[in-house]
Design a protein around this motif. Structure first.
Motif, mmCIF file in Angstrom:
data_model
loop_
_atom_site.group_PDB
_atom_site.id
_atom_site.type_symbol
_atom_site.label_atom_id
_atom_site.label_comp_id
_atom_site.label_asym_id
_atom_site.label_seq_id
_atom_site.Cartn_x
_atom_site.Cartn_y
_atom_site.Cartn_z
ATOM 1 N N UNK A 87 0.865 -1.175 0.000
ATOM 2 C CA UNK A 87 0.000 0.000 0.000
ATOM 3 C C UNK A 87 0.906 1.231 0.000
ATOM 4 N N UNK A 88 0.863 2.039 -1.046
ATOM 5 C CA UNK A 88 1.779 3.181 -1.175
ATOM 6 C C UNK A 88 1.517 4.293 -0.164
ATOM 7 N N UNK A 89 0.486 4.143 0.641
ATOM 8 C CA UNK A 89 0.265 5.100 1.730
ATOM 9 C C UNK A 89 1.192 4.823 2.904
ATOM 10 N N UNK A 90 1.915 3.702 2.832
ATOM 11 C CA UNK A 90 2.899 3.321 3.846
ATOM 12 C C UNK A 90 4.299 3.529 3.278
ATOM 13 N N UNK A 91 5.306 3.628 4.173
ATOM 14 C CA UNK A 91 6.681 3.807 3.675
ATOM 15 C C UNK A 91 7.059 2.716 2.674
ATOM 16 N N UNK A 92 7.780 3.113 1.631
ATOM 17 C CA UNK A 92 8.241 2.147 0.630
ATOM 18 C C UNK A 92 9.246 1.202 1.276
ATOM 19 N N UNK A 93 9.144 -0.098 1.005
ATOM 20 C CA UNK A 93 9.972 -1.097 1.701
ATOM 21 C C UNK A 93 11.375 -1.274 1.101
ATOM 22 N N UNK A 94 12.057 -0.148 0.879
ATOM 23 C CA UNK A 94 13.388 -0.192 0.271
ATOM 24 C C UNK A 94 14.318 0.777 0.983
ATOM 25 N N UNK A 95 15.595 0.504 0.862
ATOM 26 C CA UNK A 95 16.629 1.376 1.428
ATOM 27 C C UNK A 95 16.688 2.690 0.650
ATOM 28 N N UNK A 96 17.256 3.706 1.261
ATOM 29 C CA UNK A 96 17.477 4.987 0.594
ATOM 30 C C UNK A 96 18.336 4.776 -0.657
ATOM 31 N N UNK A 97 18.060 5.580 -1.681
ATOM 32 C CA UNK A 97 18.858 5.611 -2.912
ATOM 33 C C UNK A 97 19.040 4.225 -3.543
ATOM 34 N N UNK A 98 17.944 3.484 -3.652
ATOM 35 C CA UNK A 98 17.981 2.114 -4.181
ATOM 36 C C UNK A 98 17.700 2.013 -5.676
ATOM 37 N N UNK A 99 17.038 3.030 -6.273
ATOM 38 C CA UNK A 99 16.552 2.904 -7.649
ATOM 39 C C UNK A 99 17.045 4.035 -8.544
ATOM 40 N N UNK A 100 17.212 3.697 -9.818
ATOM 41 C CA UNK A 100 17.577 4.687 -10.824
ATOM 42 C C UNK A 100 16.354 5.472 -11.288
ATOM 43 N N UNK A 101 15.191 4.816 -11.261
ATOM 44 C CA UNK A 101 13.977 5.463 -11.755
ATOM 45 C C UNK A 101 12.752 4.879 -11.068
ATOM 46 N N UNK A 102 11.690 5.672 -11.053
ATOM 47 C CA UNK A 102 10.391 5.233 -10.566
ATOM 48 C C UNK A 102 9.387 5.517 -11.678
ATOM 49 N N UNK A 103 8.536 4.554 -11.948
ATOM 50 C CA UNK A 103 7.546 4.687 -13.022
ATOM 51 C C UNK A 103 6.181 4.311 -12.468
ATOM 52 N N UNK A 104 5.188 5.119 -12.779
ATOM 53 C CA UNK A 104 3.819 4.755 -12.405
ATOM 54 C C UNK A 104 2.852 5.273 -13.461
ATOM 55 N N UNK A 105 1.944 4.382 -13.842
ATOM 56 C CA UNK A 105 0.933 4.721 -14.844
ATOM 57 C C UNK A 105 -0.403 4.925 -14.129
ATOM 58 N N UNK A 106 -0.819 6.177 -14.020
ATOM 59 C CA UNK A 106 -2.111 6.579 -13.467
ATOM 60 C C UNK A 106 -2.248 6.370 -11.958
ATOM 61 N N UNK A 107 -1.192 6.020 -11.248
ATOM 62 C CA UNK A 107 -1.279 5.831 -9.801
ATOM 63 C C UNK A 107 -1.682 7.123 -9.098
ATOM 64 N N UNK A 108 -1.185 8.253 -9.580
ATOM 65 C CA UNK A 108 -1.489 9.541 -8.948
ATOM 66 C C UNK A 108 -2.958 9.925 -9.130
ATOM 67 N N UNK A 109 -3.700 9.186 -9.927
ATOM 68 C CA UNK A 109 -5.132 9.441 -10.137
ATOM 69 C C UNK A 109 -6.008 8.609 -9.203
ATOM 70 N N UNK A 110 -5.401 7.769 -8.391
ATOM 71 C CA UNK A 110 -6.171 6.940 -7.460
ATOM 72 C C UNK A 110 -6.723 7.811 -6.327
ATOM 73 N N UNK A 111 -7.569 7.238 -5.513
ATOM 74 C CA UNK A 111 -8.214 7.970 -4.414
ATOM 75 C C UNK A 111 -7.235 8.172 -3.254
ATOM 76 N N UNK A 112 -6.257 9.030 -3.484
ATOM 77 C CA UNK A 112 -5.271 9.379 -2.468
ATOM 78 C C UNK A 112 -5.451 10.850 -2.120
ATOM 79 N N UNK A 113 -5.296 11.179 -0.845
ATOM 80 C CA UNK A 113 -5.412 12.576 -0.436
ATOM 81 C C UNK A 113 -4.145 13.331 -0.812
ATOM 82 N N UNK A 114 -4.220 14.638 -0.726
ATOM 83 C CA UNK A 114 -3.030 15.455 -0.994
ATOM 84 C C UNK A 114 -1.902 15.077 -0.051
ATOM 85 N N UNK A 115 -2.196 14.902 1.228
ATOM 86 C CA UNK A 115 -1.166 14.503 2.196
ATOM 87 C C UNK A 115 -0.551 13.158 1.830
#
Length: 165
Positions: A89-117
């Protein structure tokens, strides 16, 4: 296999008829990005596409059935060694160490029912897990989208670029 992440994402856009080419323009000169975090992997279409192009992909999906489908699709395509799919659930901290990825990709995730916070928290988590100079590429609805204005209005959300912070 030696294409930049921009070229890979542009191919996804071509294949899925996404209308976010302007989002990719800042990434044209970026090269050698190999480890991708995908948020909201769905059924694994983009996950498997990136894996087939030589990327290591960690895909997070909200449902257990979705993460299972991603694994099954990757296995059926012979890509399981390049794909990690987890239920998260992306409302919880991501389960990875700091500086683990070169890129993050998401298709339409920001359109889900998530609050501004929740979106601001997610953005801070993405920044945390990206390597310095990492890319955050995402698609969202826009006024030219055929589905624009058809959903239920929740609240206004304003996203700022990393340079604006």
């Amino acid at each position: 296999m030696g294409e930049s992440i921009f070229e890979q994402l542009l191919e996804v856009r071509r294949r899925t008829k996404l209308s976010c080419q302007k989002s990719y323009s800042p990434f044209r000169k970026r090269r050698k990005k190999k480890k991708i975090l995908e948020l909201g992997g769905g059924q694994g279409r983009d996950t498997c596409y990136f894996a087939s192009r030589g990327f290591s992909v960690h895909s997070l999906e909200y449902t257990e059935s979705g993460s299972r489908a991603i694994k099954e699709k990757a296995e059926s395509m012979g890509l399981l060694a390049s794909v990690t799919a987890l239920r998260h659930d992306v409302r919880n901290p991501l389960p990875f160490e700091d500086e683990s990825f070169d890129a993050c990709y998401s298709h339409m995730l920001y359109c889900m029912a998530l609050t501004t916070d929740e979106l601001e928290f997610l953005c801070s988590e993405i920044r945390r897990v990206l390597k310095p100079g990492g890319l955050n590429v995402y698609t969202v609805r826009h006024t030219g989208d055929a589905h624009y204005g058809t959903g239920v209005h929740r609240e206004r959300i304003c996203m700022k670029s990393r340079e604006a912070l």
